[in-house]
Design a protein around this motif. Structure first.
Motif, PDB file in Angstrom:
ATOM      1  N   PHE A   1       0.747  -1.056   0.137  1.00  0.00           N
ATOM      2  CA  PHE A   1       0.006  -0.100  -0.011  1.00  0.00           C
ATOM      3  C   PHE A   1       0.857   1.305  -0.116  1.00  0.00           C
ATOM      4  N   ASN A   2       1.947   1.162   0.590  1.00  0.00           N
ATOM      5  CA  ASN A   2       2.812   2.350   1.070  1.00  0.00           C
ATOM      6  C   ASN A   2       4.047   2.161   0.255  1.00  0.00           C
ATOM      7  N   THR A   3       4.749   3.371   0.008  1.00  0.00           N
ATOM      8  CA  THR A   3       6.393   3.349  -0.725  1.00  0.00           C
ATOM      9  C   THR A   3       7.178   4.222   0.061  1.00  0.00           C
ATOM     10  N   LEU A   4       8.488   4.142   0.045  1.00  0.00           N
ATOM     11  CA  LEU A   4       9.348   5.077   0.580  1.00  0.00           C
ATOM     12  C   LEU A   4       9.313   6.294  -0.108  1.00  0.00           C
ATOM     13  N   GLU A   5       9.073   6.390  -1.329  1.00  0.00           N
ATOM     14  CA  GLU A   5       8.832   7.685  -2.216  1.00  0.00           C
ATOM     15  C   GLU A   5       7.548   8.378  -1.746  1.00  0.00           C
ATOM     16  N   TYR A   6       6.615   7.583  -1.339  1.00  0.00           N
ATOM     17  CA  TYR A   6       5.373   8.389  -0.728  1.00  0.00           C
ATOM     18  C   TYR A   6       5.556   8.833   0.727  1.00  0.00           C
ATOM     19  N   ASP A   7       6.133   8.057   1.485  1.00  0.00           N
ATOM     20  CA  ASP A   7       6.596   8.148   2.824  1.00  0.00           C
ATOM     21  C   ASP A   7       7.500   9.438   3.010  1.00  0.00           C
ATOM     22  N   LEU A   8       8.272   9.693   1.920  1.00  0.00           N
ATOM     23  CA  LEU A   8       9.260  10.774   1.850  1.00  0.00           C
ATOM     24  C   LEU A   8       8.445  12.077   1.783  1.00  0.00           C
ATOM     25  N   LYS A   9       7.404  12.094   0.869  1.00  0.00           N
ATOM     26  CA  LYS A   9       6.655  13.108   0.680  1.00  0.00           C
ATOM     27  C   LYS A   9       5.807  13.417   1.848  1.00  0.00           C
ATOM     28  N   VAL A  10       5.305  12.541   2.612  1.00  0.00           N
ATOM     29  CA  VAL A  10       4.570  12.731   3.834  1.00  0.00           C
ATOM     30  C   VAL A  10       5.534  13.259   4.738  1.00  0.00           C
ATOM     31  N   LEU A  11       6.893  13.158   4.973  1.00  0.00           N
ATOM     32  CA  LEU A  11       7.561  13.629   5.763  1.00  0.00           C
ATOM     33  C   LEU A  11       7.740  15.051   5.390  1.00  0.00           C
ATOM     34  N   ARG A  12       7.774  15.297   4.157  1.00  0.00           N
ATOM     35  CA  ARG A  12       7.937  16.856   3.716  1.00  0.00           C
ATOM     36  C   ARG A  12       6.710  17.623   4.029  1.00  0.00           C
ATOM     37  N   LEU A  13       5.588  17.066   3.993  1.00  0.00           N
ATOM     38  CA  LEU A  13       4.419  17.676   4.443  1.00  0.00           C
ATOM     39  C   LEU A  13       4.653  18.174   5.998  1.00  0.00           C
ATOM     40  N   LEU A  14       4.972  17.229   6.779  1.00  0.00           N
ATOM     41  CA  LEU A  14       5.272  17.528   8.246  1.00  0.00           C
ATOM     42  C   LEU A  14       6.410  18.604   8.354  1.00  0.00           C
ATOM     43  N   TYR A  15       7.196  18.606   7.549  1.00  0.00           N
ATOM     44  CA  TYR A  15       8.153  19.640   7.648  1.00  0.00           C
ATOM     45  C   TYR A  15       7.844  20.974   7.073  1.00  0.00           C
ATOM     46  N   ALA A  16       6.846  20.878   6.170  1.00  0.00           N
ATOM     47  CA  ALA A  16       6.150  22.153   5.768  1.00  0.00           C
ATOM     48  C   ALA A  16       5.394  22.772   6.848  1.00  0.00           C
ATOM     49  N   ALA A  17       4.699  21.896   7.810  1.00  0.00           N
ATOM     50  CA  ALA A  17       3.989  22.504   8.763  1.00  0.00           C
ATOM     51  C   ALA A  17       4.617  23.038   9.693  1.00  0.00           C
ATOM     52  N   GLU A  18       5.893  22.565  10.045  1.00  0.00           N
ATOM     53  CA  GLU A  18       6.731  22.964  10.926  1.00  0.00           C
ATOM     54  C   GLU A  18       7.625  24.395  10.232  1.00  0.00           C
ATOM     55  N   LYS A  19       7.991  24.376   9.257  1.00  0.00           N
ATOM     56  CA  LYS A  19       8.301  25.742   8.357  1.00  0.00           C
ATOM     57  C   LYS A  19       7.234  26.547   8.617  1.00  0.00           C
ATOM     58  N   SER A  20       6.191  26.259   8.272  1.00  0.00           N
ATOM     59  CA  SER A  20       5.174  27.477   8.421  1.00  0.00           C
ATOM     60  C   SER A  20       4.735  27.953   9.640  1.00  0.00           C
ATOM     61  N   TYR A  21       5.032  27.402  10.660  1.00  0.00           N
ATOM     62  CA  TYR A  21       4.887  27.920  12.118  1.00  0.00           C
ATOM     63  C   TYR A  21       6.305  28.738  12.506  1.00  0.00           C
ATOM     64  N   ARG A  22       7.251  28.141  12.391  1.00  0.00           N
ATOM     65  CA  ARG A  22       8.593  28.660  12.435  1.00  0.00           C
ATOM     66  C   ARG A  22       8.622  30.267  12.039  1.00  0.00           C
ATOM     67  N   GLU A  23       8.391  30.157  10.742  1.00  0.00           N
ATOM     68  CA  GLU A  23       8.630  31.462   9.654  1.00  0.00           C
ATOM     69  C   GLU A  23       7.169  32.241   9.407  1.00  0.00           C
ATOM     70  N   LYS A  24       6.141  31.758  10.479  1.00  0.00           N
ATOM     71  CA  LYS A  24       4.865  32.551  10.388  1.00  0.00           C
ATOM     72  C   LYS A  24       4.490  32.959   8.881  1.00  0.00           C
ATOM     73  N   GLU A  25       4.369  31.814   8.213  1.00  0.00           N
ATOM     74  CA  GLU A  25       3.806  32.061   6.848  1.00  0.00           C
ATOM     75  C   GLU A  25       3.043  30.708   6.310  1.00  0.00           C
ATOM     76  N   VAL A  26       2.158  31.146   5.279  1.00  0.00           N
ATOM     77  CA  VAL A  26       1.677  29.799   4.580  1.00  0.00           C
ATOM     78  C   VAL A  26       2.647  29.349   3.717  1.00  0.00           C
ATOM     79  N   VAL A  27       3.000  27.895   3.773  1.00  0.00           N
ATOM     80  CA  VAL A  27       3.956  27.508   2.968  1.00  0.00           C
ATOM     81  C   VAL A  27       3.402  26.597   1.891  1.00  0.00           C
ATOM     82  N   LYS A  28       3.611  27.132   0.381  1.00  0.00           N
ATOM     83  CA  LYS A  28       3.064  26.246  -0.735  1.00  0.00           C
ATOM     84  C   LYS A  28       3.892  24.702  -0.708  1.00  0.00           C
ATOM     85  N   PHE A  29       2.995  23.809  -0.921  1.00  0.00           N
ATOM     86  CA  PHE A  29       3.360  22.451  -0.983  1.00  0.00           C
ATOM     87  C   PHE A  29       3.450  21.760  -2.420  1.00  0.00           C
TER      88      PHE A  29
END
Length: 341
Positions: free
Chosen positions: A312-340
């Motif tokens: 059902f899952n792949t490492l490529e997909y897993d990595l993209k999910v992790l990047r969504l997590l990091y985007a949420a953290e970046k959004s809060y850290r930099e106080k801006e909406v992050v394009k994904f």
């Protein structure tokens, strides 16, 4: 499914013991275990009657394995994934939270045609399977918004040890940070990836041993035609998962403590209750943390190893999910909406 395969379970903590139980329930006979802690090796040997090793070199030279089950803490997943791809052994790995050498591991797994299977446990929950079908069949109509809350209380995870004694107290692998991609994996499989993400990440209360971690993640995911509000925390005193999907035809509600999915039919002004059955959870676990979803994803993995179906899952997909997590953290850290995407 070939239950004569030789399987090495790497890591014999909470998840490694669970995977060993799963394998035995599925009929696998040749199960081996490895953990650097001799007390965990002794416990696994006594509980499950498996051959165990506390020395890695001894573990990998004693026999030729057909698959690895990697159940170590998230910050060392990459070490054993790398070991697997270098020797050409298919592997299943628990949900990750850190991008450590993913690109190289993905490249080698593709080159060697190795089944690399990152966990996607919740997809195998009977309620989630039901929700997938309802949404994909268009029963709800055009979606307007989605709200999802996943909450647990961190000290309840391992009642037999202090929070400070294992990886959930580490800021990189903190409980809420780890559960966020665990949840996002099935949510993005159902709804896709958003165009933008707006995140709030913070520590909200004092938990002994978890002083350095953020305990609450909140994300507003914008899908252009609808939005999804996701809250994931480890401060909820009553463990819960709640989902609400508003469509222009019908509304769906799921509360995992009720063993049903509900759909509101506006033309009848009444709720339809769709029951589902679950098997008993293992002793000491929340009644909703059912063993069958963990066993079912291993069935999916071994079927993939035998070429019967895709995992059902792949490492490529897993990595993209992790990047969504990091985007949420970046959004809060930099106080801006992050394009994904």
């Amino acid at each position: 499914m070939n239950t004569d395969l030789k399987i090495l379970v790497i890591g014999l903590g909470s998840m490694g013991k669970r995977r060993t139980r799963n394998l035995q329930s599925l009929g696998f006979k040749n199960i081996y275990g490895f953990d650097l802690r001799t007390d965990r090796c002794t416990e696994a040997k006594e509980k499950y009657g498996i051959t165990v090793f506390s020395n890695w070199e001894e573990a990998i030279t004693i026999t030729n394995y057909d698959a690895y089950i990697i159940s170590v803490p998230p910050d060392v997943h990459h070490i054993y994934m790398q070991e697997a791809v270098e020797v050409g052994i298919p592997f299943f790995v628990e949900a990750g939270v850190l991008d450590k050498n993913y690109d190289d591991i993905i490249r080698l797994s593709v080159e060697k045609k190795i089944v690399a299977a990152p966990s996607a446990t919740l997809y195998f929950h009977p309620a989630v399977k039901m929700i997938f079908k309802i949404v994909r069949d268009g029963v709800l109509g055009n979606i307007s918004n989605v709200m999802y809350h996943s909450g647990q209380y961190l000290p309840d995870w391992h009642t037999y040890e202090s929070v400070s004694d294992y990886y959930v107290s580490n800021p990189e692998t903190g409980g809420a940070r780890e559960i966020t991609p665990f949840e996002l994996t099935w949510l993005t499989k159902l709804f896709g990836f958003p165009e933008t993400v707006n995140g709030v990440v913070r520590k909200s209360i004092h938990i002994e041993g978890a002083e350095k971690i953020d305990d609450t993640y909140q994300m507003l995911l914008d899908y252009k035609t609808y939005s999804m509000n996701v809250v994931i925390d480890v401060v909820s005193r009553f463990a819960t998962r709640r989902l609400l999907i508003n469509g222009d035809k019908k509304q769906l509600v799921w509360e995992w403590n009720e063993n049903c999915v509900k759909i509101f039919h506006p033309e009848k002004k009444e709720w339809e209750t769709l029951q589902y059955e679950t098997k008993q959870a293992a002793a000491g676990y929340n009644k909703n943390i059912i063993e069958e979803m963990y066993a079912d994803e291993l069935v999916n993995f071994f079927n993939a190893v035998e070429g019967k179906e895709e995992f059902f899952n792949t490492l490529e997909y897993d990595l993209k999910v992790l990047r969504l997590l990091y985007a949420a953290e970046k959004s809060y850290r930099e106080k801006e909406v992050v394009k994904f995407s």
